[in-house]
Design an enzyme around this catalytic site. Structure first.
Site, PDB file in Angstrom:
ATOM      1  N   ASP A 299       6.585   1.636  -1.025  1.00 39.62           N
ATOM      2  CA  ASP A 299       6.811   0.253  -1.413  1.00 39.62           C
ATOM      3  C   ASP A 299       8.323   0.146  -1.687  1.00 39.62           C
ATOM      4  OD1 ASP A 299       6.687  -2.370  -2.152  1.00 39.62           O
ATOM      5  OD2 ASP A 299       5.056  -2.131  -3.591  1.00 39.62           O
TER       6      ASP A 299
HETATM    7  C1  BGC Z   1       5.989  -5.457  -2.823  1.00 40.29           C
HETATM    8  C2  BGC Z   1       5.368  -5.155  -1.473  1.00 40.29           C
HETATM    9  C3  BGC Z   1       6.167  -5.841  -0.399  1.00 40.29           C
HETATM   10  C4  BGC Z   1       7.595  -5.356  -0.479  1.00 40.29           C
HETATM   11  C5  BGC Z   1       8.495  -5.948   0.581  1.00 40.29           C
HETATM   12  C6  BGC Z   1       7.464  -5.152  -2.864  1.00 40.29           C
HETATM   13  O1  BGC Z   1       8.057  -5.659  -4.009  1.00 40.29           O
HETATM   14  O2  BGC Z   1       5.325  -4.727  -3.825  1.00 40.29           O
HETATM   15  O3  BGC Z   1       4.037  -5.577  -1.449  1.00 40.29           O
HETATM   16  O4  BGC Z   1       5.606  -5.595   0.858  1.00 40.29           O
HETATM   17  O5  BGC Z   1       8.128  -5.700  -1.750  1.00 40.29           O
HETATM   18  O6  BGC Z   1       8.769  -7.272   0.316  1.00 40.29           O
END
Ligand code: BGC
Length: 808
Positions: A299
């Protein structure tokens, strides 16, 4: 050397053209990916496993701007660049969340990775460009799961896949599929259910739908990421059994049934180790036990040790920082990271890159089928709305209802989805009042003008949110206060009343058990009471619409209105979809995939959610760079496997609306349950007949629960092991539905032997219209204990957890 490299680039060109047999092209080796890996420098490998950064968090510019950009001959090695290569993302698809590293000389193309679960999140406009890049906002995940319709979800997936592909993206960062352990998790709207079986099935059909368009998915957030508070530093302490049966099982189903291109590891720690740094999670469980073949990405800014992540099998670090590239290069040079492990990760990424549209040279149009997809979302939303109450057939509106009084801010300002990375830049959204008008109903103009004026005025006094702040959403506007006289007047003038109660939530923080969030505000309670009383006095109906992202308290007020429609957050066509149900154009067929408890305190995880903050000295150091709180914290899942209905049913705690519940405008008869044998040997077939016994056409969700014998292991009193939805049955029409029960469905995870075992004894098959409304029951027996599958011992908690257990 140079010639070798050119020939690999050609190899890739040949692969790109669909492995065409070009006589002039060099012979492809048996394993082109291995060959290309052997042609890569260490710096290039390290750059490939690290993303190219993110606009928002861009570091300082490259040390030497006069040098060619990354990926081009003559570019400085990645570990000497100080700033992330933000230009790559920006120039490919504006607003995408991340991009993988391109190495032009080797034919390695970038992959564009884009949010998110409810639709594609990219910038809707671009500087010096008159075109627009709007995407369809589809219903939130919780609504999609409430359809219990895998074919419909597949269709939604195809529509999303079309937008991913035609806007030039390669991988969608979704679906989100964490378990809704507690109703207050801020991101529950992105997730499907409290139950792993329906979660896995819905996720698998979403993945298959999206990937059928030739683009990838990233199922997320793997795993046990069930709260947003301190999400980058929260240590989830959980038993192996609860992990395997509840928090991992949905992911297993999705991996094994739909083969997603990628998995996104989660921010949190599990039993003391960051998910992204855990070889037990990412290698033992995901690959050895389940056979996952794609690559794992972190993530965004998740975890803290790039080298540990590489070793764990977290193949790609997103969005990527130069420091991570540097750490990996250094670790290889200092023999702290085996180059073979780095090569393994590089290969996994390249294997997926070969499938990507950009590598294949797909000429995207920037013109997805937005019109067609709007129809998909309009229909999908109607199928996931849940009719919670419908006294005296208050709905659908009959021909006597012509003029409606619409109360509640969100009747006018509908909430179509959540905030954060699951936000979608859509071209428009249809409010409830617009939807009602589109379906031929008229609204009371005085009330309409009162609300519109109030909302415009209040909104007007606030700064307009753009960019990042827009996706984080704005504070809700306080409900317009109406006195009893106005309401009395409406009851005289109008034929029916609608009251919309709205709630929003999103990434980075959790909801609270307070008035205005989980509970209704005093004024909302009062409004429901006043409107229901005044309209009832005139023999007119009051309908409450819940425009919510997740569970709210209903027990204290549900007796007042005539009908309650749980409309969730239905995407950009939500107003039309709600109106389609209210007018009876569509007969509601959604059922709850999450329990609505009487009060928050009844939730089995109420005491431990969202975790406790620790003395920094006692806690693992916080990593990551997410927003919101990031104080070292831990949460112990003392509810064990008793999550959602597994708890309410086993411990006999009566909810307000139980799992699997939902009404229809028609009725259904259940009959003729047949189980292919009374003795289990490998697999059984179950069939049941469903007849529409009412007066209008409708669809019925049918649920199959099993009650397993609790001999060595304690068991929930029932567990969902199958479901199906009928086609649209005309009055009097019957359909036979069938289900398969295999040994996996009988089994529970036995920690002592690290295996799934089906215990000998009697199993009850319960066919229900909900988890409480069991219509038919049968049974079969298992003669001897069956070891269904042995798993690698992994993620053992370091402390003893006092888990909830039913008394024998
Ligand atoms: C989130 C993810 C997301 C990623 C990219 C993170 O803060 O937890 O779910 O895909 O950002 O935007």
């Amino acid at each position: 050397m140079k010639r070798v490299l050119i020939s690999f680039a050609l190899c890739f060109a040949v692969i790109a053209s669909g492995f065409s047999q070009n006589a002039a092209a060099p012979k492809l080796g048996k394993d082109p990916v291995k060959n290309i890996v052997s042609a890569m420098t260490l710096e290039e490998k390290a750059a490939l496993v690290v993303g190219t950064g993110m606009n928002m968090f861009a570091g300082p510019p490259p040390s030497d701007p006069s040098k060619p950009p990354t990926g081009q001959p003559g570019a400085p090695p990645p570990n000497q660049q100080q700033g992330p290569v933000v230009g790559q993302t920006k120039s490919l698809v504006s607003g995408a969340a991340g991009t993988s590293y391109a190495i032009t000389r080797l034919g390695i193309t970038p992959m564009v990775l884009t949010d998110g679960p409810a639709g594609v999140r990219i910038d809707p406009t671009r500087p010096n460009d008159n075109n627009t890049y709007y995407c369809t906002a589809f219903p939130v995940g919780t609504l999609l799961a409430s359809t219990w319709d895998v074919d419909l979800v597949n269709k939604v997936g195809q529509a999303m896949g079309n937008e991913i592909l035609e806007y030039g993206n390669d991988i969608l960062l979704g679906p989100g599929m964490n378990i809704q352990r507690n109703p207050l998790c801020g991101r529950n709207f992105e997730y499907y259910s409290e139950d792993p079986y329906i979660t896995g099935k819905i996720a698998a059909s979403m993945v298959s739908g999206i990937e059928s368009k030739g683009v990838g998915t990233s199922i997320k957030h793997f795993a046990a990421n069930n709260a947003e508070t301190n999400r980058n530093s929260l240590n989830t302490i959980v038993s192996e059994r609860a992990l395997r049966e509840i928090y991992l099982e949905g992911f297993r189903i999705a991996v094994q049934e739909s083969n997603p291109w990628t998995v996104m590891s989660s921010y949190n720690l599990i039993n003391g180790t960051y998910a992204s740094q855990s070889p037990e999670l990412l290698t033992n469980i995901l690959r050895k036990d389940w056979g996952f073949k794609g690559f794992v990405m972190t993530d965004w800014f998740g975890g803290k040790d790039a080298v540990a992540q590489m070793i764990a099998g977290n193949d790609m670090l997103m969005p990527g920082t130069p420091a991570q590239v540097k750490a990996i290069v250094t670790a290889v040079n200092e023999k702290k990271l085996d180059i073979a492990l780095l090569d393994r990760n590089v290969e996994r990424i390249l294997n997926i890159m070969l499938l990507s549209p950009r590598f294949k040279g797909y000429k995207y149009s920037n013109k997805p089928d937005l019109k067609g997809n709007a129809q998909v979302t309009r229909q999908a939303a109607t199928e996931g709305m849940v009719l919670l109450k419908n006294e005296n057939a208050a709905l659908p509106f009959g021909s006597d209802v012509k003029n409606i009084a619409t109360f509640g801010n969100t009747s006018y300002d509908i909430i179509i989805g959540g905030t954060g990375s699951g936000f979608v830049n859509k071209a428009y959204s249809v409010s409830l009042t617009e939807g009602l008008k589109n379906d031929g109903l008229s609204l009371n103009e005085d009330l309409f003008n009162l609300y519109s004026g109030y909302l415009n005025l209040t909104r007007g006094g606030r700064p307009k949110l753009t960019g990042f702040m827009a996706i984080m959403g704005s504070r809700p506007i306080e409900e317009l206060y109406l006195n009893q006289d106005i309401i009395k007047g409406m009851a005289v003038k109008c034929d029916a009343a609608l009251i919309t109660i709205g709630r929003n939530s999103g990434e980075g923080s959790d909801r609270t058990n307070t008035k205005g969030d989980f509970q209704l505000t005093d004024y909302e309670q009062q409004l429901i009471k006043m409107v229901s009383t005044e309209f009832k006095a005139k023999s007119k109906k009051t309908i409450v619409i819940l425009n919510v992202a997740g569970v709210v308290e209903t027990a204290s007020w549900k007796d007042l209105p005539d009908a309650i429609l749980l409309a969730w957050q239905g995407g950009q066509e939500a107003g039309n979809s709600i109106a389609d149900v209210l007018t009876g154009k569509v007969n509601p067929s959604g059922k709850l995939a999450v329990t609505f408890p009487v009060k928050y305190e009844d939730v089995p995880s109420a005491k431990s959610f969202p975790g406790k903050e620790l003395e920094p000295s006692k806690a693992p150091a916080a990593g990551g760079m997410g927003f919101g709180r990031s104080v070292p914290a831990e949460v112990t899942y003392e509810d064990g496997i008793y999550v959602g209905y597994r708890y309410y049913e086993t411990f006999k705690v009566k909810p307000s609306y139980e799992f699997g519940y939902g009404l229809s405008f028609t009725s259904f008869d259940y009959s003729n349950l047949k189980i292919s044998s009374t003795k289990f040997s490998g697999s059984l077939n179950v069939t049941v007949e469903i007849k529409n016994s009412g007066k209008v056409a409708g669809k019925e969700v049918v649920e199959l629960y099993l009650s397993a014998p609790a001999v060595k292991l304690d068991k929930p009193s029932i567990e969902l092991k199958g479901f199906a939805k009928t086609k649209l049955l005309q009055p009097g029409e019957t359909q036979t539905l069938s289900f398969v029960i295999d040994s996996r469905k009988l089994s529970s995870f036995d920690t002592a032997t690290s295996s799934w075992i089906a215990e000998a004894g009697k199993y009850d098959v319960k066919i229900g219209a909900s988890s409480e409304n069991i219509k038919l029951t049968g049974s079969f027996t298992v003669a001897k204990d069956i070891t269904v599958k042995k798993e690698t011992v992994s993620l053992t908690p370091k402390v003893k957890i006092a888990e909830l257990k039913p008394s024998k």
